[in-house]
Design a protein around this motif. Structure first.
Motif, PDB file in Angstrom:
ATOM      1  N   MET A 134       0.818  -1.224   0.000  1.00  0.00           N
ATOM      2  CA  MET A 134       0.000   0.000   0.000  1.00  0.00           C
ATOM      3  C   MET A 134       0.847   1.268   0.000  1.00  0.00           C
ATOM      4  O   MET A 134       0.402   2.323   0.424  1.00  0.00           O
ATOM      5  CB  MET A 134      -0.948   0.009   1.213  1.00  0.00           C
ATOM      6  N   GLY A 135       2.089   1.162  -0.450  1.00  0.00           N
ATOM      7  CA  GLY A 135       2.929   2.347  -0.536  1.00  0.00           C
ATOM      8  C   GLY A 135       3.560   2.805   0.753  1.00  0.00           C
ATOM      9  O   GLY A 135       4.135   3.901   0.810  1.00  0.00           O
ATOM     10  N   VAL A 136       3.489   2.008   1.806  1.00  0.00           N
ATOM     11  CA  VAL A 136       4.123   2.379   3.068  1.00  0.00           C
ATOM     12  C   VAL A 136       5.642   2.407   2.874  1.00  0.00           C
ATOM     13  O   VAL A 136       6.222   1.449   2.357  1.00  0.00           O
ATOM     14  CB  VAL A 136       3.752   1.385   4.185  1.00  0.00           C
ATOM     15  N   PRO A 137       6.324   3.479   3.275  1.00  0.00           N
ATOM     16  CA  PRO A 137       7.775   3.564   3.060  1.00  0.00           C
ATOM     17  C   PRO A 137       8.533   2.418   3.740  1.00  0.00           C
ATOM     18  O   PRO A 137       8.272   2.088   4.897  1.00  0.00           O
ATOM     19  CB  PRO A 137       8.146   4.912   3.700  1.00  0.00           C
ATOM     20  N   GLU A 138       9.476   1.847   3.029  1.00  0.00           N
ATOM     21  CA  GLU A 138      10.226   0.699   3.544  1.00  0.00           C
ATOM     22  C   GLU A 138      11.035   1.049   4.786  1.00  0.00           C
ATOM     23  O   GLU A 138      11.252   0.194   5.657  1.00  0.00           O
ATOM     24  CB  GLU A 138      11.147   0.157   2.443  1.00  0.00           C
ATOM     25  N   ARG A 139      11.456   2.303   4.922  1.00  0.00           N
ATOM     26  CA  ARG A 139      12.266   2.688   6.080  1.00  0.00           C
ATOM     27  C   ARG A 139      11.541   2.489   7.407  1.00  0.00           C
ATOM     28  O   ARG A 139      12.185   2.299   8.451  1.00  0.00           O
ATOM     29  CB  ARG A 139      12.693   4.151   5.946  1.00  0.00           C
ATOM     30  N   LEU A 140      10.219   2.515   7.386  1.00  0.00           N
ATOM     31  CA  LEU A 140       9.458   2.364   8.630  1.00  0.00           C
ATOM     32  C   LEU A 140       9.528   0.940   9.180  1.00  0.00           C
ATOM     33  O   LEU A 140       9.166   0.710  10.334  1.00  0.00           O
ATOM     34  CB  LEU A 140       7.998   2.759   8.411  1.00  0.00           C
ATOM     35  N   PHE A 141       9.995  -0.004   8.384  1.00  0.00           N
ATOM     36  CA  PHE A 141      10.081  -1.397   8.820  1.00  0.00           C
ATOM     37  C   PHE A 141      11.402  -1.706   9.524  1.00  0.00           C
ATOM     38  O   PHE A 141      11.595  -2.812  10.042  1.00  0.00           O
ATOM     39  CB  PHE A 141       9.901  -2.336   7.621  1.00  0.00           C
ATOM     40  N   ALA A 142      12.314  -0.740   9.531  1.00  0.00           N
ATOM     41  CA  ALA A 142      13.585  -0.856  10.266  1.00  0.00           C
ATOM     42  C   ALA A 142      14.352  -2.130   9.916  1.00  0.00           C
ATOM     43  O   ALA A 142      14.919  -2.790  10.793  1.00  0.00           O
ATOM     44  CB  ALA A 142      13.326  -0.787  11.769  1.00  0.00           C
ATOM     45  N   GLY A 143      14.346  -2.485   8.646  1.00  0.00           N
ATOM     46  CA  GLY A 143      15.109  -3.641   8.196  1.00  0.00           C
ATOM     47  C   GLY A 143      14.352  -4.949   8.213  1.00  0.00           C
ATOM     48  O   GLY A 143      14.846  -5.960   7.684  1.00  0.00           O
ATOM     49  N   ASP A 144      13.184  -4.991   8.823  1.00  0.00           N
ATOM     50  CA  ASP A 144      12.379  -6.217   8.829  1.00  0.00           C
ATOM     51  C   ASP A 144      11.688  -6.402   7.480  1.00  0.00           C
ATOM     52  O   ASP A 144      11.415  -5.431   6.768  1.00  0.00           O
ATOM     53  CB  ASP A 144      11.320  -6.170   9.929  1.00  0.00           C
ATOM     54  N   SER A 145      11.376  -7.639   7.170  1.00  0.00           N
ATOM     55  CA  SER A 145      10.712  -7.942   5.900  1.00  0.00           C
ATOM     56  C   SER A 145       9.223  -7.646   5.927  1.00  0.00           C
ATOM     57  O   SER A 145       8.594  -7.535   4.870  1.00  0.00           O
ATOM     58  CB  SER A 145      10.922  -9.419   5.547  1.00  0.00           C
ATOM     59  N   TYR A 146       8.658  -7.526   7.115  1.00  0.00           N
ATOM     60  CA  TYR A 146       7.228  -7.269   7.250  1.00  0.00           C
ATOM     61  C   TYR A 146       6.976  -6.691   8.641  1.00  0.00           C
ATOM     62  O   TYR A 146       7.869  -6.667   9.493  1.00  0.00           O
ATOM     63  CB  TYR A 146       6.407  -8.555   7.065  1.00  0.00           C
TER      64      TYR A 146
END
Length: 338
Positions: A134-146
């Motif tokens: 849904m377009g959530v920025p990847e940086r918000l996952f702090a390196g996790d895959s999900y």
């Protein structure tokens, strides 16, 4: 190498999209394919040919695969076709990947989902694995895959039979004329799962609404998750692109609109350290939901009739500056509330 998790493919009258999604499924080569096909609409002679062409594509399955067909003789409508179709699927298998005809997955979507279905099979807290970011920025996952979230897109997703059947025991809509109540357990929200006031209001509205265009079968699925405290898994990268925009779309015909493109997931997967809602990812998801289906969006659909004006407004609302303002307002509200 074939995958063991069955795939459920939901189709209707769009052979051009079904052919592309079926090609992606062919590359994954599942050992079982469940096809849920809605029937032609009354008074729409073009549906007869389009539905027939769509169903004929299933005969082109050319890999070792057990194909199960649920071909409706008449039009059930999207809500009934999906809900009753998934009832049929989960009566025969303990887990499945679900793709609608317009959801085109990256090849990495299949091993990603399969690994997480196995990892969380016996964890009753987890209800859904999603392939759409849904377009959530990847940086918000702090390196996790999900991330763990209170809900997640159904544009390419998966679940287990026991979760789906538990939902249907609570949300009992059978699409037959009846005066019986649909939800046997009142919809509530677990504290801390929804993190914005707009998200909380959206799902409160959905619980009271009879509008199946804005609040369809997927919202009812998420309402059950919210009521029981279930969590979804949202990917750090968008693994499925929804390409079903246009005049033949069931819900909305936004010409020129596009989903975020699908990309590849890196392996091995990196798992979050704890099972808990990722507040920042959840916030972004809820802001997306607000832009698409919030009260302002519903008002615009009802009263703004010009497609050109609606298109300009949609671009403005989804611009980076507008999204930054939304995030700032949401965080400010949270600070005031706390």
């Amino acid at each position: 190498m074939s995958q063991s998790t069955p795939v459920a493919l939901v189709v209707f009258n769009r052979p051009h999209l079904t052919e592309q999604t079926l090609a992606a499924i062919r590359a994954a080569a599942p050992q079982q394919l469940f096809v849920i096909a809605d029937g032609p609409r009354e008074g729409r002679p073009d549906d007869e040919e389009l539905c027939a062409r769509t169903r004929a594509l299933i005969d082109t399955v050319d890999w070792p695969c057990e194909v199960h067909r649920r071909f409706a003789p008449r039009n059930l409508g999207l809500e009934a076709n999906v809900e009753l179709g998934l009832d049929w699927v989960f009566a025969q298998t303990d887990a499945a990947i679900v793709l609608e005809d317009d959801c085109h997955p990256d090849p990495s979507f299949f091993p990603y989902v399969e690994e997480l279905l196995e990892r969380y099979r016996d964890d009753p807290r987890i209800w859904q694995v999603s392939g759409s970011g849904m377009g959530v920025p990847e940086r918000l996952f702090a390196g996790d895959s999900y991330a763990f979230t209170a809900w997640a897109s159904v544009w390419g997703w998966a679940t287990w039979a026991d979760r789906w059947q538990r939902h249907r025991a609570i949300f009992t809509r059978d699409h037959a004329p009846s005066d019986a109540p649909v939800r046997t357990l009142a919809a509530t929200q677990q504290p801390g799962h929804l993190v914005t006031r707009s998200g909380q209001q959206h799902f409160a509205d959905a619980a009271q609404s009879g509008d199946t265009v804005i609040h369809g079968w997927d919202k009812h699925w998420w309402l059950t998750m919210l009521t029981l405290g279930g969590l979804a898994l949202s990917p750090s990268r968008n693994l499925v692109e929804n390409v079903g925009w246009g005049e033949d779309a069931t819900h909305g015909a936004a010409a020129g609109k596009r989903d975020h493109g699908a990309g590849a997931m890196d392996f091995p997967l990196r798992h979050p350290a704890e099972v808990a809602v990722n507040v920042e990812v959840e916030r972004e998801l809820e802001l997306v939901l607000s832009r698409v289906g919030g009260r302002a969006a519903m008002f615009a659909r009802r009263f703004v009739k010009s497609p050109q004006v609606r298109r300009v407004a949609r671009v403005a609302v989804n611009s980076r500056p507008a999204q930054a303002v939304q995030r700032f307002v949401s965080r400010s509200r949270d600070r005031v509330a706390s």
